[in-house]
Design an enzyme around this catalytic site. Structure first.
Site, PDB file in Angstrom:
ATOM      1  N   GLY A 118      40.359  46.284  48.986  1.00 49.18           N
ATOM      2  CA  GLY A 118      41.551  45.503  49.269  1.00 49.18           C
ATOM      3  C   GLY A 118      41.374  44.060  48.851  1.00 49.18           C
ATOM      4  O   GLY A 118      40.631  43.764  47.913  1.00 49.18           O
ATOM      5  N   GLU A 175      35.191  46.312  48.065  1.00 49.91           N
ATOM      6  CA  GLU A 175      35.682  46.337  46.681  1.00 49.91           C
ATOM      7  C   GLU A 175      36.927  45.477  46.656  1.00 49.91           C
ATOM      8  O   GLU A 175      37.987  45.899  47.125  1.00 49.91           O
ATOM      9  CB  GLU A 175      35.988  47.773  46.237  1.00 49.91           C
ATOM     10  CG  GLU A 175      34.777  48.684  46.164  1.00 49.91           C
ATOM     11  CD  GLU A 175      33.809  48.318  45.059  1.00 49.91           C
ATOM     12  OE1 GLU A 175      34.185  47.538  44.157  1.00 49.91           O
ATOM     13  OE2 GLU A 175      32.652  48.798  45.103  1.00 49.91           O
ATOM     14  N   CYS A 194      42.772  46.306  40.121  1.00 51.12           N
ATOM     15  CA  CYS A 194      41.732  45.289  40.347  1.00 51.12           C
ATOM     16  C   CYS A 194      41.136  44.796  39.036  1.00 51.12           C
ATOM     17  O   CYS A 194      40.718  43.658  38.932  1.00 51.12           O
ATOM     18  CB  CYS A 194      40.570  45.845  41.165  1.00 51.12           C
ATOM     19  SG  CYS A 194      41.075  46.703  42.631  1.00 51.12           S
ATOM     20  N   GLU A 200      44.065  36.266  41.672  1.00 50.54           N
ATOM     21  CA  GLU A 200      44.320  37.608  41.158  1.00 50.54           C
ATOM     22  C   GLU A 200      45.823  37.798  41.111  1.00 50.54           C
ATOM     23  O   GLU A 200      46.488  37.791  42.143  1.00 50.54           O
ATOM     24  CB  GLU A 200      43.684  38.623  42.097  1.00 50.54           C
ATOM     25  CG  GLU A 200      43.946  40.049  41.664  1.00 50.54           C
ATOM     26  CD  GLU A 200      43.187  41.043  42.524  1.00 50.54           C
ATOM     27  OE1 GLU A 200      42.977  40.763  43.718  1.00 50.54           O
ATOM     28  OE2 GLU A 200      42.781  42.076  41.990  1.00 50.54           O
TER      29      GLU A 200
END
Lengths: 472, 472, 472, 472
Positions: free
Chosen positions: A227, A247, A281, A375
């Site tokens: 997450g 992760e 991701c 991100e």
């Protein structure tokens, strides 16, 4: 409307609180499940602890058969499952099908790895006190694992917690994302038909409060979280004595060098940048191109971006569709607008329409802009020129994140330099950072994570070594 | 004149037949030892068998200490030992010193590997019959090993048989080359002072007939031979039930591609071609250069060849000296003359003076010429132009041999192609095939050999696995 | 009085605050060093970061030479170093010498392991997306490591942080216990003479506050702590994003079964119980004996306990001496008195004299008594009867701790049961839990720790994997 | 009568010479195939060489899919295939079904191992010449393999050559036993339907002369033979430069110690002794029992032997049936009679009826009797008393063979002694030497063989390492 019961300690159950599941493309609630709370969580924990010993002592071939059966069932129902996944997540069918395929592969590899759990057999007599002794090192299941999965790969990222747990002989409680609980509940139906001891696996769409219990409850021995960085790192602080695997996100970079095969680089970058609207991701967020080939690359890349087909995720030829929800689309829009206001130039795209955000290419960015520094988790990519290879590597490294990076080059020296210097978990030569196969070690440095997944590695993380020192 | 007793079953002994040792540079006999025959061989075999059980059960730290002590002693006496090696073999001091250094390193690695002998610990319950069982796989010493060493690295190539034998817990009888027995007899003096059980190691300069007994005697469990292909392959046929490891010759090739660093390639090739007058299994014998850089390379390479300093092997600045004996020098001369007569062109050198043969470069050769097709074992190299990388790889492969090859390139694609396609045991990028460090797997395909040396690998070859299937 | 400068970023330095070092047997301050604070810590951190790149790129043979030189120097000065260690810690010379020996061995193994850092080479084409690719997995140094060492093995437990750091290519700052800083400062003198890049290693006797910075400072990538459970687990919570390795305490149990060799069991338990007054993490604290052999065992064990020779730690025949300080001796006294008051029976010993506490055997204890439930860290052992093997195993498991356990038995079934069921990091058959050789994986379950030391394992913990996905 | 075409270079073909297949129970020819000769062999070799490059470059997932498909097909057709196997070999259905199951398992493991072919990634800079270099060691397929399979496990022992060949990327020609060619021809039908490149696999029931070409032909790189010791060892001599793997016979021993579970030992020995009439390489031939439990064991074992159900191999409750042919039954009869004449006592059985030989127990034997010294390959077992454990181990070792041995004991010391001292490839604790699962290393010492099978191990034997030394 299809109603999915949740899976608590080996039983399908309802709770008092319905949880509606929305299709981000149609904006309609198309299914319903139930929100789980403390009651269900404790029930699941107790059932898991009750099943712990049986799981620990399951013969290898039993674990293998269970895992292989799950893998086969996923494959046999791939169209059906992909359809559900596409609806809950807005992921185009081509990618949803790929995800089911990968989940099946993840279980298959777990089946194989369950036969090859880490073990060592070593001599002890390296000094006189060890004379007449030797050592057997066997890895035992760590115990109860809590897995927390995100919305973007609602099935396969959950499977990267579940499959290694079963292979290792652990028991596991899985919390799916609240927006995408259906894939894992479908998986629960498949698993429920196998010989996996009841209680060894639960799927709980937990509310925030009881979700936090996964972090703090001492009966849980390991927390495996995929997450956002903020939440992940906070969990590490609160996890007490338990092991934590994180992760998290990234802003993955690509370097296209002078010796690169440009067509290959363009085609790979198109997928890496826009697949599932960049909600990945290891989505390509920053592309750096050697100045001598920049114009050529930019032209081809813009051209390719223009051709992407927008549509309903359930259509088989759709390439790009809605984002997971409007809030996220608005966030991306804001970041792009901010960048433009601060001097960046939009080469293509940049507009939002409801939950849809256009594939977007930006240049002339500055490092501190959100589109670079954070991100983006959207179909937005920055495209910048670099003077030489080393500069390009520095640019990629100039980030708080370090998940994966892609490098297009035919130079051995460049490849070696990239491998040695890039501060990431994975350096992908002649492909995008988005490259992942499910048996490779996967995970990030810096703020991008803590620990590695990929079957062999996640199984290793979920086990605890014990040495037997015995007479020879 | 110094007299060396031979080392038979833990005792230094004389026999009735003296064996004189000649200095190929001065042509003088400078030392003497004794020829061994059937009597000494049987004595050594019996002593070895008597020591077998003690060796098998030696604690690891004892083996480690013995091997480390030998390593330290070699280092402590390197000048002295190199001097003897230089005299018996005609090898220039710089290379003789390097060989002592490598022998010390070989024993050091063996010491380390003795702690890490191959072992496995595996689950057995992949099917129902294996339920409740697990397996321990331990490698045991194979028993009595016969080692046969050549003249060109009289110490280190013997050590590549002796050091793994001790590390594995074997007993070993070593036959040095008749022309160069002194290095291993000096080694015997060092080993005799350690705690190695007496009888576990013998050095016998055997005559031909009793040498053959090493091949045929059933008490010997393994034959490890370094020498010529003809003899090696014949031994394999006659070895009965014993295991055979063969390290034979080659005609190693180098490919210099367009993207090569030419200065590096030239400097490396000068050493690889002429060190110890090319009397090295992985001596550079055939150089293929991309046509676009051929002239430049040839010019620099000839220039470098011209500068080599000839002299007494015992002088520290000597770079090239005598060959092992006049017969070999004459053989090389004949092959070079034959090549010239059949149309080849001598770019440099080509002349013989007694045991000395000049460093020689030939071009315009044909494949069937001896200088190309056979192992020249002399300071002669062929230099040819190739159209492209793939052609160069084919040229190197067009040989009965396949030991190692060197490739100078910065292209990743070229490197991969070379690794996949070259029919050799070792592909060396940006260095010559002559590259060898003592822990790497070393050995040839095709007519060049059978099995691998390099400590971990030679130890593995000298051991026999046994599995214990036990209850869990 | 000998004054030791502290070692800050490659330089020996004084600070403004003296730190006196006391001999717990003589109660005299016999040496002095300096307390370090924030200034020295920041200096050390900056020097470490400056040396990071050089350390990362040190060739293997350089690391090997440095580590081997340290090992050799420790051995060469073992009497001298053991004397200092005995004085600062009160550890009898026989054990102090053993610790120097082990520290030398720890560096030697680290030297060897530096050549064998974890690496993998794997196929990527398990599914179509991986066609034409393969993976190289290399482990890179994690960066700046903070090591915190306890007083009881002031040298070797520090070395278990330092040696793997150097082998892995890391930089490290070591905080010794305030009572025993001299061993590591002596080590610093040895290390300073090697080629280790200056700054790569510091020894700082930090005050509490700056010690806490080791936990919280983000520039430090890993915290490796050996010490008490309370402090250890608290550190884990405060460590932010850094990796944490904890080697904490225990109350190790021994099970003597019916088929045990009793003399062996007694002799091993005498050492395991009383060596260094039980101030050892894996000291034998709880002995369970099968009822059929209990009386015989008890008799022999009490007899052996009586014979222990008390004296000055610097005497070579002393077997038991002072505890580290009077506070600890008083604490042990209180626990023993409490147990007696609650119904336990003292079979032998039980008295304190200043810093000395007698070797003590207690029976009829209850689980919740401190002598059973907590880590006694003193020369006290409980001795209890059990009905059968399985009960014995349950008794050992009935503890918050789980470091190691010893089991004396000749039954294969018992051995297997113990290995499968004991909740500890190490099960030692026919020896005490106190058994440790420095290359084995060492560490505890439950409250006893987090992660493993032992060179290969601690090196692994100090490294971070990176995968290179490259074309084939 | 069913006619089977042979499988030559990817095509099903007839030859001019029919080969009839006999059912040893009914004595009737029930099927026919064709004898292959030089023509077919050369055709198969050429097709294999033509397919070599494609096989070498097959992506992993392709090999996996092919192997898994074969495995699945074997399972899906197990009753049918077991029926054919039972008829050609006289093996009772229960065991024939077991063999099909194992063949399926063998292909499954091969599928998994094809993803995990041996590879290494090592540092090269252990000395200065290796600075800046690292090594990749990849194992490449060895090339054309010839497999020769025996009649007793006509399918699974052939599969132990075929499955690793495919996994490794080799091409293979399989020669079945002349009496039992049908199982492998059925397998060929299954394989032909997969994507395995045509030519990569052939099944040729060769006549003796052309069979010999498998040994001598230089195009074949490896010979993998399962069969009799005489032929096997002779082949090794004639094999030229090719690699040879030999799985030969034995006269496996069992030791029942005082601490053994007798019922377990009896039940296991009954199967190990008589399954498939003892026509198994690791059939229990010699049972040694501790004198204190001998009588009890003997009584139970005779009792169990009496209860064995004789019948048609195709009946599902048949436990013992005909031997492969009358010649072999007569041979066994002669050996048993000879033993009786020389003083041995028959405790049970001893009679022959056509191709059937009774399950037979003999005692009071002497070592040199054929029933002890040679491989009986029949349902005959010797049963002898031993004084203690060590004597029992010596008795088992007193043999020219050394395949596997079974030891029934609960003593850890005994287990360790047996593992260290038994001169066999596999020591099976609390089970018979007949124990084999298909992934364990399997093979013999002494006259019993050369090399190991078991997937990982046979794959390793069928590959050749190559090292790439590359810049870092």
């Amino acid at each position: 409307m299809n109603i999915y019961d949740i899976y608590v300690g080996g039983k399908f159950k309802k709770t008092k609180i319905p949880l509606l599941v929305n299709n981000p493309f149609t904006h309609k609630n198309f299914a319903q499940t139930w929100q789980a709370g403390t009651t269900e969580l404790n029930e699941a924990i107790e059932a898991a602890l009750a099943a712990e010993n049986e799981m620990k002592n399951l013969p290898t071939f039993k674990k293998f058969e269970i895992l292989r059966q799950i893998s086969d069932e996923l494959k046999a129902n791939n169209e059906y499952l992909a359809g559900i996944l596409a609806q809950e997540s807005g992921k185009p069918m081509r990618y949803a099908l790929g995800e089911i395929e990968r989940a099946a592969q993840t279980f298959l590899i777990a089946a194989e790895e369950s036969k090859r759990l880490p073990r060592e057999y070593v001599s002890m007599d390296w000094t006189a006190p060890g004379i007449g002794k030797e050592g057997l090192i066997k890895y035992f299941p760590i115990g109860l694992v809590a897995g927390i999965a995100p919305f973007n790969f609602p099935l396969n990222l959950a499977v990267h917690k579940i499959a290694p747990a079963i292979a290792a002989g652990n028991v596991i409680i899985l919390k799916p994302a609240r927006s995408t609980p259906l894939s894992t509940l479908e998986l629960a139906k498949i698993i429920d038909k196998t010989d996996l001891p009841k209680g060894a696996f639960s799927v709980l769409p937990l509310d925030r409060e009881s979700g936090n219990q996964l972090v703090t409850d001492d009966r849980i021995k390991m927390l495996s979280f995929t997450g956002s960085p903020e939440i992940g790192w906070q969990m590490k602080q609160q996890a007490g004595r338990k092991k934590v695997l994180l992760e998290l996100g990234g802003n993955a970079g690509v370097l296209v060098s002078e010796s690169a095969n440009l067509d290959l680089a363009v085609n790979k970058c198109l997928v890496g940048s826009y697949a599932y609207s960049g909600q990945v991701c290891i989505h390509v967020q920053r592309i750096y191109v050697h100045e001598n080939v920049f114009d050529k690359f930019a032209e081809k890349f813009i051209e390719g971006t223009k051709k992407l087909k927008y549509g309903d995720p359930q259509d088989s030829d759709t390439e790009i569709s809605s984002m997971i929800d409007e809030n996220n689309a608005i966030r991306v829009e804001t970041w792009v607008n901010d960048a433009e206001n601060e001097g960046a130039k939009i080469l293509y795209g940049g507009k939002r329409n409801g939950t849809y955000f256009e594939p977007t290419i930006i240049t002339n960015t500055k490092k501190q802009m959100n589109v670079c520094a954070l991100e983006i988790f959207g179909p937005v990519v920055t495209l910048e020129k670099v003077k030489n290879f080393k500069t390009g590597i520095s640019e990629i490294n100039d980030s708080q994140f370090g998940l994966q990076a892609g490098v297009f080059t035919d130079s051995l020296e460049n490849m070696n330099y990239a491998f040695n210097e890039l501060e990431v978990g994975g350096v992908i030569i002649n492909d995008v950072p988005t490259f992942r196969v499910d048996h490779m070690p996967y995970g990030g440095l810096k703020n991008s994570g803590f620990g590695r997944e990929g079957l062999k590695y996640s199984i290793f993380e979920q086990m605890e070594p014990k040495i037997l020192v015995k007479p020879i």
